[in-house]
Design a protein around this motif. Sequence first.
Motif, PDB file in Angstrom:
ATOM      1  N   LEU A   1      17.254  12.254 -16.689  1.00  0.00           N
ATOM      2  CA  LEU A   1      17.321  12.322 -15.230  1.00  0.00           C
ATOM      3  C   LEU A   1      15.985  12.817 -14.689  1.00  0.00           C
ATOM      4  CD1 LEU A   1      19.118  11.862 -12.789  1.00  0.00           C
ATOM      5  CD2 LEU A   1      19.942  14.202 -13.022  1.00  0.00           C
ATOM      6  N   PHE A   2      15.423  12.014 -13.788  1.00  0.00           N
ATOM      7  CA  PHE A   2      14.080  12.252 -13.265  1.00  0.00           C
ATOM      8  C   PHE A   2      14.134  12.613 -11.787  1.00  0.00           C
ATOM      9  CE2 PHE A   2      13.402   9.621 -16.873  1.00  0.00           C
ATOM     10  CZ  PHE A   2      12.063   9.635 -17.233  1.00  0.00           C
ATOM     11  N   THR A   3      13.167  13.405 -11.327  1.00  0.00           N
ATOM     12  CA  THR A   3      12.775  13.356  -9.925  1.00  0.00           C
ATOM     13  C   THR A   3      11.949  12.075  -9.768  1.00  0.00           C
ATOM     14  OG1 THR A   3      12.847  15.715  -9.526  1.00  0.00           O
ATOM     15  CG2 THR A   3      11.308  14.450  -8.188  1.00  0.00           C
ATOM     16  N   PRO A   4      12.158  11.285  -8.699  1.00  0.00           N
ATOM     17  CA  PRO A   4      11.680   9.901  -8.693  1.00  0.00           C
ATOM     18  C   PRO A   4      10.188   9.706  -8.477  1.00  0.00           C
ATOM     19  CG  PRO A   4      12.811  10.390  -6.636  1.00  0.00           C
ATOM     20  CD  PRO A   4      13.016  11.574  -7.536  1.00  0.00           C
ATOM     21  N   THR A   5       9.392  10.747  -8.413  1.00  0.00           N
ATOM     22  CA  THR A   5       7.951  10.550  -8.275  1.00  0.00           C
ATOM     23  C   THR A   5       7.418   9.741  -9.449  1.00  0.00           C
ATOM     24  OG1 THR A   5       7.836  12.807  -9.147  1.00  0.00           O
ATOM     25  CG2 THR A   5       7.334  12.517  -6.811  1.00  0.00           C
ATOM     26  N   GLY A   6       6.596   8.756  -9.148  1.00  0.00           N
ATOM     27  CA  GLY A   6       6.079   7.871 -10.180  1.00  0.00           C
ATOM     28  C   GLY A   6       6.994   6.708 -10.489  1.00  0.00           C
ATOM     29  N   GLY A   7       8.238   6.759  -9.989  1.00  0.00           N
ATOM     30  CA  GLY A   7       9.179   5.675 -10.223  1.00  0.00           C
ATOM     31  C   GLY A   7       9.528   5.485 -11.684  1.00  0.00           C
TER      32      GLY A   7
ATOM     33  N   LEU B   1      -3.698   9.494   7.253  1.00  0.00           N
ATOM     34  CA  LEU B   1      -4.460  10.492   6.505  1.00  0.00           C
ATOM     35  C   LEU B   1      -5.144   9.902   5.274  1.00  0.00           C
ATOM     36  CD1 LEU B   1      -1.744  13.309   6.627  1.00  0.00           C
ATOM     37  CD2 LEU B   1      -3.767  13.116   8.090  1.00  0.00           C
ATOM     38  N   ALA B   2      -4.479   8.966   4.581  1.00  0.00           N
ATOM     39  CA  ALA B   2      -5.037   8.394   3.353  1.00  0.00           C
ATOM     40  C   ALA B   2      -4.261   7.121   3.040  1.00  0.00           C
ATOM     41  CB  ALA B   2      -4.950   9.381   2.199  1.00  0.00           C
ATOM     42  N   ARG B   3      -4.851   6.273   2.201  1.00  0.00           N
ATOM     43  CA  ARG B   3      -4.182   5.028   1.843  1.00  0.00           C
ATOM     44  C   ARG B   3      -4.710   4.544   0.483  1.00  0.00           C
ATOM     45  NH1 ARG B   3      -1.657   0.400   4.708  1.00  0.00           N
ATOM     46  NH2 ARG B   3      -1.665   1.750   6.564  1.00  0.00           N
ATOM     47  N   LEU B   4      -3.774   4.158  -0.387  1.00  0.00           N
ATOM     48  CA  LEU B   4      -4.113   3.510  -1.645  1.00  0.00           C
ATOM     49  C   LEU B   4      -3.762   2.032  -1.507  1.00  0.00           C
ATOM     50  CD1 LEU B   4      -4.975   3.818  -4.684  1.00  0.00           C
ATOM     51  CD2 LEU B   4      -2.531   4.018  -5.203  1.00  0.00           C
ATOM     52  N   HIS B   5      -4.778   1.170  -1.555  1.00  0.00           N
ATOM     53  CA  HIS B   5      -4.554  -0.261  -1.386  1.00  0.00           C
ATOM     54  C   HIS B   5      -4.046  -0.872  -2.696  1.00  0.00           C
ATOM     55  CE1 HIS B   5      -6.305  -0.401   2.615  1.00  0.00           C
ATOM     56  NE2 HIS B   5      -7.295   0.356   2.173  1.00  0.00           N
TER      57      HIS B   5
ATOM     58  N   ASP C   1       0.826  -1.209   0.000  1.00  0.00           N
ATOM     59  CA  ASP C   1       0.000   0.000   0.000  1.00  0.00           C
ATOM     60  C   ASP C   1       0.858   1.256   0.000  1.00  0.00           C
ATOM     61  OD1 ASP C   1      -2.088  -1.769   0.200  1.00  0.00           O
ATOM     62  OD2 ASP C   1      -2.618  -1.259   2.263  1.00  0.00           O
ATOM     63  N   VAL C   2       0.277   2.333  -0.503  1.00  0.00           N
ATOM     64  CA  VAL C   2       0.866   3.661  -0.385  1.00  0.00           C
ATOM     65  C   VAL C   2       0.023   4.404   0.647  1.00  0.00           C
ATOM     66  CG1 VAL C   2       1.437   5.799  -1.574  1.00  0.00           C
ATOM     67  CG2 VAL C   2       1.634   3.615  -2.790  1.00  0.00           C
ATOM     68  N   ALA C   3       0.643   4.808   1.748  1.00  0.00           N
ATOM     69  CA  ALA C   3      -0.116   5.381   2.861  1.00  0.00           C
ATOM     70  C   ALA C   3       0.499   6.701   3.302  1.00  0.00           C
ATOM     71  CB  ALA C   3      -0.178   4.399   4.023  1.00  0.00           C
ATOM     72  N   TYR C   4      -0.346   7.567   3.856  1.00  0.00           N
ATOM     73  CA  TYR C   4       0.049   8.927   4.226  1.00  0.00           C
ATOM     74  C   TYR C   4      -0.322   9.161   5.686  1.00  0.00           C
ATOM     75  CZ  TYR C   4       0.172   9.347  -0.860  1.00  0.00           C
ATOM     76  OH  TYR C   4       0.445   9.141  -2.190  1.00  0.00           O
TER      77      TYR C   4
ATOM     78  N   HIS D   1      -4.319  12.357  -4.841  1.00  0.00           N
ATOM     79  CA  HIS D   1      -2.956  12.342  -5.372  1.00  0.00           C
ATOM     80  C   HIS D   1      -2.420  10.920  -5.517  1.00  0.00           C
ATOM     81  CE1 HIS D   1       1.280  13.088  -6.030  1.00  0.00           C
ATOM     82  NE2 HIS D   1       1.483  12.167  -5.095  1.00  0.00           N
ATOM     83  N   ALA D   2      -2.724  10.052  -4.560  1.00  0.00           N
ATOM     84  CA  ALA D   2      -2.219   8.684  -4.618  1.00  0.00           C
ATOM     85  C   ALA D   2      -2.651   7.999  -5.905  1.00  0.00           C
ATOM     86  CB  ALA D   2      -2.691   7.888  -3.400  1.00  0.00           C
ATOM     87  N   SER D   3      -3.903   8.157  -6.282  1.00  0.00           N
ATOM     88  CA  SER D   3      -4.362   7.575  -7.539  1.00  0.00           C
ATOM     89  C   SER D   3      -3.703   8.242  -8.730  1.00  0.00           C
ATOM     90  CB  SER D   3      -5.887   7.690  -7.656  1.00  0.00           C
ATOM     91  OG  SER D   3      -6.517   6.891  -6.676  1.00  0.00           O
ATOM     92  N   PHE D   4      -3.503   9.542  -8.649  1.00  0.00           N
ATOM     93  CA  PHE D   4      -2.866  10.294  -9.737  1.00  0.00           C
ATOM     94  C   PHE D   4      -1.445   9.814  -9.987  1.00  0.00           C
ATOM     95  CE2 PHE D   4      -0.509  14.364 -10.838  1.00  0.00           C
ATOM     96  CZ  PHE D   4      -0.823  14.309 -12.192  1.00  0.00           C
ATOM     97  N   GLU D   5      -0.688   9.535  -8.910  1.00  0.00           N
ATOM     98  CA  GLU D   5       0.714   9.156  -9.071  1.00  0.00           C
ATOM     99  C   GLU D   5       0.929   7.659  -9.223  1.00  0.00           C
ATOM    100  OE1 GLU D   5       5.085   9.357  -6.832  1.00  0.00           O
ATOM    101  OE2 GLU D   5       3.420  10.539  -6.018  1.00  0.00           O
TER     102      GLU D   5
END
Length: 566
Positions: free
Chosen positions: A317-323, A87-91, A75-78, A408-412
Amino acid sequence: MDCDVIIVGGGPVGLYLAAALGQRGVRVELFEARDGTSRHPAANANSARTMEHFRRIGVSKRIRSLGLPTDYAPDVAYFTSITGHELARLHQPPSGEAERWAQLHAFTWPTPEPPHRCSQLYVEPVLLDAARACSTVKVHFSARVVDFVQGADSVTATVVDTIDGAEAAPRRVRGRYLVGCDGPRSFVRKTLDIRYSGVAGEKREFMGGLMDAVYFYAPDLYRVSPHAPAWQYWTFTPKQRALMIAVDGKGHFIINVQAREGESADAEAIRSRIREAIGAEVPFEIRSTSRWTAGYTLVADRFAAGNALLAGDAAHLFTPTGGLGYNTGIDDAANLAWKIELAMRGEGGERLIDSYDAERRPVALRNTAFARAFADSIGHVSVPANLLDDDAAGAASRDALGDYLQFHASFEFAIPGVHLGTRYESSPLTTPEDGVPPPDNPNLYAPCARAGHRAPHVWIADTSLYDCFGAGFTLLCTGARALTAQDQRTVDAARLTHAALSVVCTDDPQVKALYSANYVLIRPDLHIAWRGDALEEHLQIALDRVLGRNEHAADTAQSIAQRPAA
């Protein structure tokens, strides 16, 4: 020639390229300055497309068994802190359910290989084993390429080996091609005098500026946290933002925190930042640290010069958001491997290797733009000053921030369009089609069989269509179980150009509906080269084009038309 290809850099991109080339019989010598594979976690997310490439070289099952336990939901959790408010969680599904999940969610993720959360720490040794399993591949650690020069049809590299702590005398290695997979400070790129262009050093509250990355061991964290385990733990307070990633699900984590103005990266400051993110006194051991800079959206001005090419971070070269950085690099290597093989075999024309830049540089621009949007979405969000207050206003602020973070979790992270939507419609190798392609939407993938797009995936019973395709080009014939005699003659003639051309015939209605053509020519990297309702001379013309021989396509068509029937 000492080899066909010299690879500079033994990270995941270089190792994957070595394995992919080696399995195609290409002679490779890879040189890596480090004494072995990575010991500090960096990339931690394998995209669906990367896992498809790993499936093609036979390592996806092994990699899917590594990293987090098979029943650990990534999961991605905040949180405000790991022990504070969630605060939020993407399962997300655990890896043990991946294949079944892929079949059930084929309407949104039509792939045999959904994303897998596994650190570079574990991926690199698997790729190293795959490379070393090839008799034509030699991997050299503690070996630096300190110079190279290009001839008309070759590249000669000067290599310095370190043996028992001492540098040996320089030696020279000559190959047909040299590929720089040597990271953002690429010696190869600098020697070629190729520059990055784009945005450098973009500032944000998070993921924009100097970052400290700390690899540490804290097995008690799972015991003290009142929340379900996660793969990514994002923490937000008015004072600090942090991203902590579970590496093995057993207590090893890597945390990234943005360096504060004027704060040094000494051990006590780092320990304080970890304690702040956890929100409780938990014993931990620091394994390693590194300092890096977020905020980059950079792409090399060229991906090739002569017989030298760039892949991975050397090219973008990337900023690592989104992997996306590491995964874009694996896609680079998958694009390049078959082209080098066919060039070495004499099947490829002059335009085949040139197409690497034409296809991959636009993808790098596309993916860095997506990553930048993800970074802006998380990096510029404001944190309410009363977020930690134990009153109704504080609770309301946490709810409001949580609502945004859920979006945002779904967006990323729910990004099948990014993973699967890469297309090469403007490639010189692609036979153009009329009409308009579907939008390139990061969060929605619309299967499309237009030339240049990734071949749509479908399950036939419990078998992936991809597993039916050959290592070379595949002619997919829909609506029939076998070729007609005339079609067989056409295929036999095409094999004089590309001996490894394989044929897959199916009358499965799903395949027919997805591909909307009787015949589809699919590249080794699973992108479509051409589709049509008749073979005749069209197959040979399309094959000549995708092999970079399209300047001869008209002559080829004429010779086919004059060929007597068998």
